[in-house]
Design a protein around this motif. Structure first.
Motif, PDB file in Angstrom:
ATOM      1  N   HIS A  42      42.326   2.319 -18.816  1.00  0.00           N
ATOM      2  CA  HIS A  42      40.987   2.456 -18.244  1.00  0.00           C
ATOM      3  C   HIS A  42      40.932   2.113 -16.759  1.00  0.00           C
ATOM      4  O   HIS A  42      39.881   2.209 -16.143  1.00  0.00           O
ATOM      5  CB  HIS A  42      39.989   1.563 -18.989  1.00  0.00           C
ATOM      6  CG  HIS A  42      39.875   1.905 -20.426  1.00  0.00           C
ATOM      7  ND1 HIS A  42      40.071   0.981 -21.425  1.00  0.00           N
ATOM      8  CD2 HIS A  42      39.601   3.072 -21.050  1.00  0.00           C
ATOM      9  CE1 HIS A  42      39.921   1.561 -22.604  1.00  0.00           C
ATOM     10  NE2 HIS A  42      39.634   2.841 -22.399  1.00  0.00           N
ATOM     11  N   PHE A  43      42.042   1.693 -16.192  1.00  0.00           N
ATOM     12  CA  PHE A  43      42.063   1.267 -14.794  1.00  0.00           C
ATOM     13  C   PHE A  43      42.453   2.433 -13.897  1.00  0.00           C
ATOM     14  O   PHE A  43      43.477   3.067 -14.084  1.00  0.00           O
ATOM     15  CB  PHE A  43      43.054   0.120 -14.620  1.00  0.00           C
ATOM     16  CG  PHE A  43      42.986  -0.547 -13.279  1.00  0.00           C
ATOM     17  CD1 PHE A  43      41.934  -1.374 -12.955  1.00  0.00           C
ATOM     18  CD2 PHE A  43      43.982  -0.352 -12.346  1.00  0.00           C
ATOM     19  CE1 PHE A  43      41.863  -1.997 -11.725  1.00  0.00           C
ATOM     20  CE2 PHE A  43      43.930  -0.969 -11.115  1.00  0.00           C
ATOM     21  CZ  PHE A  43      42.866  -1.796 -10.798  1.00  0.00           C
ATOM     22  N   ASN A  44      41.621   2.691 -12.903  1.00  0.00           N
ATOM     23  CA  ASN A  44      41.910   3.738 -11.920  1.00  0.00           C
ATOM     24  C   ASN A  44      42.685   3.087 -10.785  1.00  0.00           C
ATOM     25  O   ASN A  44      42.116   2.345  -9.984  1.00  0.00           O
ATOM     26  CB  ASN A  44      40.609   4.345 -11.399  1.00  0.00           C
ATOM     27  CG  ASN A  44      40.838   5.438 -10.386  1.00  0.00           C
ATOM     28  OD1 ASN A  44      41.660   5.316  -9.496  1.00  0.00           O
ATOM     29  ND2 ASN A  44      40.090   6.507 -10.521  1.00  0.00           N
ATOM     30  N   THR A  45      43.980   3.346 -10.717  1.00  0.00           N
ATOM     31  CA  THR A  45      44.815   2.689  -9.720  1.00  0.00           C
ATOM     32  C   THR A  45      44.547   3.179  -8.302  1.00  0.00           C
ATOM     33  O   THR A  45      44.760   2.444  -7.351  1.00  0.00           O
ATOM     34  CB  THR A  45      46.312   2.874 -10.039  1.00  0.00           C
ATOM     35  OG1 THR A  45      46.585   4.259 -10.186  1.00  0.00           O
ATOM     36  CG2 THR A  45      46.690   2.139 -11.308  1.00  0.00           C
ATOM     37  N   ASN A  46      44.076   4.394  -8.140  1.00  0.00           N
ATOM     38  CA  ASN A  46      43.795   4.904  -6.800  1.00  0.00           C
ATOM     39  C   ASN A  46      42.639   4.173  -6.139  1.00  0.00           C
ATOM     40  O   ASN A  46      42.660   3.920  -4.936  1.00  0.00           O
ATOM     41  CB  ASN A  46      43.479   6.406  -6.841  1.00  0.00           C
ATOM     42  CG  ASN A  46      44.664   7.229  -7.272  1.00  0.00           C
ATOM     43  OD1 ASN A  46      45.805   6.864  -7.025  1.00  0.00           O
ATOM     44  ND2 ASN A  46      44.406   8.311  -7.956  1.00  0.00           N
ATOM     45  N   ASN A  47      41.624   3.834  -6.917  1.00  0.00           N
ATOM     46  CA  ASN A  47      40.430   3.174  -6.379  1.00  0.00           C
ATOM     47  C   ASN A  47      40.274   1.735  -6.849  1.00  0.00           C
ATOM     48  O   ASN A  47      39.300   1.079  -6.514  1.00  0.00           O
ATOM     49  CB  ASN A  47      39.177   3.969  -6.764  1.00  0.00           C
ATOM     50  CG  ASN A  47      39.197   5.347  -6.166  1.00  0.00           C
ATOM     51  OD1 ASN A  47      39.599   5.527  -5.030  1.00  0.00           O
ATOM     52  ND2 ASN A  47      38.768   6.332  -6.930  1.00  0.00           N
ATOM     53  N   SER A  48      41.202   1.255  -7.647  1.00  0.00           N
ATOM     54  CA  SER A  48      41.192  -0.122  -8.165  1.00  0.00           C
ATOM     55  C   SER A  48      39.897  -0.494  -8.862  1.00  0.00           C
ATOM     56  O   SER A  48      39.227  -1.462  -8.515  1.00  0.00           O
ATOM     57  CB  SER A  48      41.477  -1.114  -7.036  1.00  0.00           C
ATOM     58  OG  SER A  48      42.738  -0.879  -6.473  1.00  0.00           O
ATOM     59  N   PHE A  49      39.540   0.282  -9.873  1.00  0.00           N
ATOM     60  CA  PHE A  49      38.350  -0.051 -10.652  1.00  0.00           C
ATOM     61  C   PHE A  49      38.521   0.341 -12.110  1.00  0.00           C
ATOM     62  O   PHE A  49      39.340   1.172 -12.456  1.00  0.00           O
ATOM     63  CB  PHE A  49      37.082   0.573 -10.057  1.00  0.00           C
ATOM     64  CG  PHE A  49      36.920   2.042 -10.359  1.00  0.00           C
ATOM     65  CD1 PHE A  49      36.172   2.459 -11.455  1.00  0.00           C
ATOM     66  CD2 PHE A  49      37.499   3.006  -9.556  1.00  0.00           C
ATOM     67  CE1 PHE A  49      36.024   3.811 -11.739  1.00  0.00           C
ATOM     68  CE2 PHE A  49      37.347   4.350  -9.831  1.00  0.00           C
ATOM     69  CZ  PHE A  49      36.607   4.757 -10.929  1.00  0.00           C
TER      70      PHE A  49
END
Length: 64
Positions: A42-49
């Protein structure tokens, strides 16, 4: 939501929605074996959220 690696681990350990990513899909994570937001699907690594907004709810509930 950029946080320390310790904060990401604490939140992931409290998260009931945590789903680890397959080990072979993470090439740049040295702490893959540790439960953390950065090793969650569930973690978006590009935007850190957190894509499902669990991070903020968990942090808010642990600091009150």
């Amino acid at each position: 939501m950029r946080a320390s690696s310790g904060a990401y681990r604490d939140v992931a350990n409290r998260c009931s929605e945590y789903l680890s990513v397959p080990k072979n899909s993470v090439s740049n994570c040295s702490d893959f074996d540790k439960k953390s937001c950065v090793t969650c699907r569930h973690f978006n690594t590009n935007n850190s959220f957190c894509k499902i907004d669990s991070y903020d709810n968990i942090v808010r509930n642990t600091t009150t």
